[in-house]
Every structure is written in structure tokens, then in C-alpha cells.
Motif scaffolding. Structure first.
Motif, PDB file in Angstrom:
ATOM      1  N   TYR A  58      14.241   3.701 -14.009  1.00 16.97           N
ATOM      2  CA  TYR A  58      14.842   3.347 -12.722  1.00 16.97           C
ATOM      3  C   TYR A  58      13.760   3.255 -11.642  1.00 16.97           C
ATOM      4  CZ  TYR A  58      18.254   3.744  -8.901  1.00 16.97           C
ATOM      5  OH  TYR A  58      19.017   3.543  -7.790  1.00 16.97           O
ATOM      6  N   ASP A  59      12.912   4.280 -11.589  1.00 22.94           N
ATOM      7  CA  ASP A  59      11.804   4.269 -10.625  1.00 22.94           C
ATOM      8  C   ASP A  59      10.828   3.136 -10.913  1.00 22.94           C
ATOM      9  OD1 ASP A  59      12.772   6.392  -9.308  1.00 22.94           O
ATOM     10  OD2 ASP A  59      11.332   7.858 -10.090  1.00 22.94           O
ATOM     11  N   LEU A  60      10.521   2.947 -12.195  1.00 22.58           N
ATOM     12  CA  LEU A  60       9.542   1.929 -12.573  1.00 22.58           C
ATOM     13  C   LEU A  60       9.982   0.546 -12.104  1.00 22.58           C
ATOM     14  CD1 LEU A  60       7.072   0.960 -14.260  1.00 22.58           C
ATOM     15  CD2 LEU A  60       8.625   0.765 -16.184  1.00 22.58           C
ATOM     16  N   TYR A  61      11.246   0.182 -12.395  1.00 21.47           N
ATOM     17  CA  TYR A  61      11.715  -1.155 -12.027  1.00 21.47           C
ATOM     18  C   TYR A  61      11.794  -1.310 -10.514  1.00 21.47           C
ATOM     19  CZ  TYR A  61      12.855  -1.622 -16.947  1.00 21.47           C
ATOM     20  OH  TYR A  61      12.777  -1.674 -18.309  1.00 21.47           O
ATOM     21  N   GLU A  62      12.190  -0.239  -9.841  1.00 21.90           N
ATOM     22  CA  GLU A  62      12.267  -0.344  -8.392  1.00 21.90           C
ATOM     23  C   GLU A  62      10.873  -0.534  -7.791  1.00 21.90           C
ATOM     24  OE1 GLU A  62      14.033   2.908  -6.142  1.00 21.90           O
ATOM     25  OE2 GLU A  62      14.746   1.373  -4.755  1.00 21.90           O
ATOM     26  N   LEU A  63       9.911   0.238  -8.306  1.00 18.08           N
ATOM     27  CA  LEU A  63       8.550   0.124  -7.784  1.00 18.08           C
ATOM     28  C   LEU A  63       7.974  -1.257  -8.080  1.00 18.08           C
ATOM     29  CD1 LEU A  63       6.303   1.634  -6.338  1.00 18.08           C
ATOM     30  CD2 LEU A  63       5.475   2.433  -8.535  1.00 18.08           C
ATOM     31  N   ARG A  64       8.250  -1.771  -9.283  1.00 15.69           N
ATOM     32  CA  ARG A  64       7.770  -3.112  -9.625  1.00 15.69           C
ATOM     33  C   ARG A  64       8.376  -4.152  -8.701  1.00 15.69           C
ATOM     34  NH1 ARG A  64       8.052  -3.799 -16.099  1.00 15.69           N
ATOM     35  NH2 ARG A  64       6.169  -2.639 -16.629  1.00 15.69           N
ATOM     36  N   ALA A  65       9.686  -4.047  -8.476  1.00 18.77           N
ATOM     37  CA  ALA A  65      10.358  -5.029  -7.623  1.00 18.77           C
ATOM     38  C   ALA A  65       9.789  -4.994  -6.215  1.00 18.77           C
ATOM     39  CB  ALA A  65      11.857  -4.757  -7.603  1.00 18.77           C
ATOM     40  N   ARG A  66       9.623  -3.790  -5.662  1.00 23.17           N
ATOM     41  CA  ARG A  66       9.117  -3.668  -4.290  1.00 23.17           C
ATOM     42  C   ARG A  66       7.689  -4.167  -4.190  1.00 23.17           C
ATOM     43  NH1 ARG A  66      11.346   0.705  -0.941  1.00 23.17           N
ATOM     44  NH2 ARG A  66      13.470   1.073  -1.595  1.00 23.17           N
TER      45      ARG A  66
ATOM     46  N   ILE B  77       0.840  -1.204   0.000  1.00 21.72           N
ATOM     47  CA  ILE B  77       0.000   0.000   0.000  1.00 21.72           C
ATOM     48  C   ILE B  77       0.877   1.256   0.000  1.00 21.72           C
ATOM     49  CG2 ILE B  77      -1.674   1.335   1.345  1.00 21.72           C
ATOM     50  CD1 ILE B  77      -2.796  -1.332   2.354  1.00 21.72           C
ATOM     51  N   THR B  78       1.932   1.258   0.824  1.00 21.87           N
ATOM     52  CA  THR B  78       2.772   2.451   0.868  1.00 21.87           C
ATOM     53  C   THR B  78       3.570   2.630  -0.419  1.00 21.87           C
ATOM     54  OG1 THR B  78       4.495   1.182   1.974  1.00 21.87           O
ATOM     55  CG2 THR B  78       3.056   2.464   3.377  1.00 21.87           C
ATOM     56  N   GLN B  79       3.840   1.534  -1.130  1.00 19.09           N
ATOM     57  CA  GLN B  79       4.534   1.670  -2.418  1.00 19.09           C
ATOM     58  C   GLN B  79       3.602   2.242  -3.474  1.00 19.09           C
ATOM     59  OE1 GLN B  79       7.771   1.280  -2.687  1.00 19.09           O
ATOM     60  NE2 GLN B  79       7.775   0.695  -0.542  1.00 19.09           N
ATOM     61  N   LEU B  80       2.412   1.659  -3.591  1.00 18.31           N
ATOM     62  CA  LEU B  80       1.477   2.062  -4.650  1.00 18.31           C
ATOM     63  C   LEU B  80       0.684   3.310  -4.270  1.00 18.31           C
ATOM     64  CD1 LEU B  80       0.004  -1.410  -5.675  1.00 18.31           C
ATOM     65  CD2 LEU B  80       1.755  -0.099  -6.854  1.00 18.31           C
ATOM     66  N   LYS B  81       0.727   3.699  -3.000  1.00 20.96           N
ATOM     67  CA  LYS B  81      -0.056   4.826  -2.481  1.00 20.96           C
ATOM     68  C   LYS B  81      -1.543   4.605  -2.734  1.00 20.96           C
ATOM     69  CE  LYS B  81       3.890   7.138  -1.905  1.00 20.96           C
ATOM     70  NZ  LYS B  81       4.754   5.948  -1.772  1.00 20.96           N
ATOM     71  N   SER B  82      -1.956   3.349  -2.650  1.00 22.94           N
ATOM     72  CA  SER B  82      -3.359   3.056  -2.933  1.00 22.94           C
ATOM     73  C   SER B  82      -3.778   1.762  -2.249  1.00 22.94           C
ATOM     74  CB  SER B  82      -3.564   2.948  -4.435  1.00 22.94           C
ATOM     75  OG  SER B  82      -4.814   2.365  -4.713  1.00 22.94           O
ATOM     76  N   LEU B  83      -4.821   1.865  -1.449  1.00 24.47           N
ATOM     77  CA  LEU B  83      -5.364   0.660  -0.826  1.00 24.47           C
ATOM     78  C   LEU B  83      -6.113  -0.183  -1.860  1.00 24.47           C
ATOM     79  CD1 LEU B  83      -6.035  -0.872   1.900  1.00 24.47           C
ATOM     80  CD2 LEU B  83      -8.148   0.397   1.907  1.00 24.47           C
ATOM     81  N   ILE B  84      -6.807   0.487  -2.774  1.00 29.51           N
ATOM     82  CA  ILE B  84      -7.635  -0.235  -3.748  1.00 29.51           C
ATOM     83  C   ILE B  84      -6.761  -1.070  -4.689  1.00 29.51           C
ATOM     84  CG2 ILE B  84      -9.243   0.079  -5.666  1.00 29.51           C
ATOM     85  CD1 ILE B  84     -10.220   2.608  -4.167  1.00 29.51           C
TER      86      ILE B  84
END
Lengths: 113, 288
Positions: free
Chosen positions: B256-264, B210-217
Motif C-alpha cells: 500500500y505504501d509502495l504504490y502510494e509513494l510510486r504514484a506520488r 524531495i519530500t516524498q523520497l526524503k532525498s534531494l539526491i
């Protein structure tokens, strides 16, 4: 339900990622625990008469998630080492990054002699 | 300014070069001009082990680096409830080449967080923090211009909200106001009691997503296996993707951000699933 494509394709891509991982360790991927676990899990869920088997979908989703993790970590690490792991860039490198070149001054810049 | 003062000071006292003022301790590490680069990346620990293996202990599955047992940062024994998770963690340790790059070991990090609980929060506090994201959920905040982005948000995000409303039988809605949408108290109660059905480990993973995606939904869409990770990350970064289409993609920032967010996100989702799947394991045993 999520569109994940075919399970065989996911497994194949996962094996490719595991090969990258074990190539760094210098031993065949078939010996890794991750490969053995995946092979067993996929085998156990292969045969099903149901149209949408819940357990099979769960396994496939998990495999796709793991694939995404391995792939993204590899891609992120590659970009990290290319751009962020070497400390601050020199002026020339920083200019080159955005496609510029530093001007040439045949007589020196005046302050560097 | 500081550097030029330093240079002048040194130049004027050639007999006593040691009187050069040392760089301030604790501040950003400045180095003398002309020597090392100003910013150097932090040094990484050498890979100090050869073989990684898993063993089953009393509290669950443990990781062995050669003959030593892996410990958490707070020196607790590293032990996880699921074999698959232990294998994935062992694979992370085994894939380290020469040095240990902890920023690539998301599952290990999540296990450490669950074992040490450094923020000292209990289950209720984690659930409250997770449900609070609903008030500012990414997919509920809409723009009024430009028209292209308005339409994109409507086409991509509305189906997700509809799915969540149907799946959990709640009202969510969306808003263009800076105050965000008005979420009914019953909706929050529903999510609170749903999250309470997960165990502590799974909750740590869910809250991380949730904290990564900033979205509960979007996170619940992942946890319920409604959308794959790539789709959830795309929906979370929708405005950024829109801007990239317009202004162009910069590899060392956007990708860079995209891959990090995907990995997390993938790590958090997998972690939550592996830590809450005792029913699946029973199912498999019955099948054999």
C-alpha cells in the motif's frame, strides 16, 4: 541514463492502462485525448538517425513516468478499496486478516444472551 | 470506559433515553456500541459530470467538466501551462468512477497547489526548504549493523552519491553518525543556484518529490532522468525492503505504501518535467 527498456513496450503498457481507465468511463480508449496525444508524440519521435537522441530519450522517460503513475494509482486504489475503504473491521474479519479464527463457544460467551 | 459508562447510564434510565450524553463534538467520532462501526471512511463526492474536455484560454489550458470550468479549492480558474499536463489532468477526472476520489488525483492536487500556493511561500523559501533536505538526505545516512544492510546501502547508494558529485561537481559524502554528513557550504550553494534555474511550477513539483523520497539526491536523479521512478522509490525505501526480505511482506501496509509513494513520486516528476519543457516543444516544431 536510465534503463527503461524498449519504447514500444512502454507505449503498449500505457495503452493498456488507458484501456483500464476508459473502460470505467464506458467508451473506447482510442477516443481519449490522452491516447491521441501519446500516439502523435511517439510518431513524431520514431525516426532518428542519432544513436542516442536526447528528445527521444526525454519522451520515453516521460512516458515511463506516466505509466508508473497510472499503474501505481490503479494498484494503490485496489488495495485501498480492499483494506482501507470500508471502515473498521469486525473482530471476525480482523482475525481472518492474519489467518486466525475466533474460538467457538457452544453455550454462548456468557454476556451476549 | 466511556462506552461502558454510557451503556450503564442508558440502562438505568429507560424512561428517559434521550438523556443519553451525546458523543463529544470535535473529538474522534464515537458511535453507540452495537450500532455503526466505530470508524467510517469519509464520504466521497459523487461524479457530477459526464464529459471532460480541454480548452485553450488566455492563461493556458483549462479543464471543462461538461459545460463548467474546473476551479481550484480557492475558487481560482484552473489553468495549466502545458497541453500534456492538461490532458493528464483531464484523464484523472475522466477516470473517476461514480465518486470523485481525490487521493488518486495527484496531478490535479499538484496543479491546485501551484495555482493557489496555500503555504504562501516564494521561490527562495521553496528552494531553501528543498536544499535543507540535503543535510538529512536518506542516501547519506548509513547504518553500522546489520552487516547485510551495511553492504546493501553501500552497493546501492554509493553510485547515486558518486553520480551526483560528478554531475554537479560537488562534495557530498556519507556518514554513520546521528548528526549526518558534513555538507560543505559550496555544495548547498551549487544546488541552490541550480534549483533557481527552474520556474515556480517546476519547483513545486521538485520539492514535492524531495519530500516524498526524503532525498534531494534521488530527486535530482529523477529530474535529470538518470534513474526511473521505480528505482528511485526502491532506493528511498531500501531499509524497508531489506526488512521485508527478512520478515515478510504485508500487502495492506508495505505494498500500500509502495504504490502510494510510486504514484506520488511519478506525479511530481512528470509535473516538474511538463512544466519546464518549453525548449523541448520548440525542438519538436523544428523537426517537423
Amino acid at each position: 541514463m536510465a534503463g527503461l527498456g524498449s519504447p514500444v513496450r512502454t507505449l503498449r503498457s500505457l495503452v493498456r492502462e488507458l484501456r483500464y481507465v476508459s473502460a470505467q468511463a464506458g467508451r473506447p480508449y482510442r477516443d481519449t485525448a490522452a491516447y491521441r496525444y501519446l500516439r502523435e508524440a511517439f510518431r513524431a519521435h520514431r525516426v532518428t538517425s542519432e544513436k542516442l537522441c536526447r528528445a527521444q530519450h526525454e519522451l520515453h522517460f516521460q512516458a515511463a513516468t506516466y505509466l508508473c503513475l497510472l499503474r501505481s494509482v490503479r494498484q494503490h486504489l485496489a488495495l485501498h478499496q480492499e483494506y482501507h475503504a470500508k471502515g473498521e473491521r469486525s473482530t471476525e474479519e480482523a482475525a481472518g486478516l492474519v489467518g486466525l479464527k475466533l474460538p467457538q463457544q457452544p453455550g454462548g460467551k456468557g454476556w451476549d444472551s | 470506559m466511556w462506552r461502558s459508562c454510557q451503556r450503564l447510564f442508558c440502562a438505568r434510565s429507560p424512561q428517559a433515553p434521550r438523556l443519553c450524553p451525546a458523543p463529544p463534538v470535535g473529538g474522534p467520532s464515537l458511535s453507540l456500541p452495537g450500532t455503526a462501526r466505530t470508524y467510517t471512511p469519509p464520504t466521497e463526492r459523487k461524479r457530477f459530470y459526464q464529459n471532460v474536455s480541454i480548452s485553450q484560454g488566455e492563461g493556458g489550458f483549462e479543464i471543462n467538466l461538461d459545460h463548467r470550468k474546473l476551479k481550484t479549492p480557492q475558487a481560482k480558474l484552473f489553468t495549466v501551462p502545458s497541453e500534456a499536463l492538461a490532458i493528464a489532468v483531464a484523464t484523472e477526472w475522466d477516470s473517476q468512477q461514480d465518486t470523485i476520489k481525490s487521493y488518486t488525483m495527484h496531478l490535479t492536487t499538484l496543479c491546485n497547489t501551484a495555482l493557489d500556493n496555500p503555504s504562501q511561500r516564494n521561490k527562495d523559501q521553496i528552494i531553501r526548504a528543498a536544499v535543507k533536505f540535503l543535510e538529512t538526505d536518506t542516501v547519506c545516512y548509513r547504518v553500522e549493523e546489520p552487516a547485510g544492510l551495511v553492504e546493501l546501502q553501500k552497493n546501492e547508494w554509493d553510485p547515486m552519491i558518486e553520480w551526483a558529485e560528478k554531475r554537479y561537481n560537488v562534495e557530498i559524502g556519507s556518514s554513520t553518525s546521528i548528526m549526518g554528513p558534513n555538507i560543505p557550504a559550496r555544495t548547498k550553494d551549487t544546488f541552490t543556484s541550480h534549483l533557481a534555474s527552474y520556474n515556480m511550477w517546476a519547483l513545486q513539483g521538485i520539492e514535492y518529490v524531495i519530500t516524498q523520497l526524503k532525498s534531494l539526491i534521488l530527486s535530482m536523479g529523477l529530474i535529470d532522468r538518470h534513474i526511473p521512478v521505480e528505482k528511485a522509490v526502491l532506493l528511498s525505501r531500501l531499509e524497508e525492503e531489506f526488512q521485508i526480505q527478512h520478515w515478510g511482506n504485508v500487502e495492506w501496509a508495505h505494498d500500500y505504501d509502495l504504490y502510494e509513494l510510486r504514484a506520488r513520486t511519478a506525479a511530481g516528476t512528470l509535473f516538474a518535467h511538463l512544466c519546464s519543457e518549453s525548449s523541448t516543444v520548440k525542438h519538436k516544431l523544428l523537426q517537423d
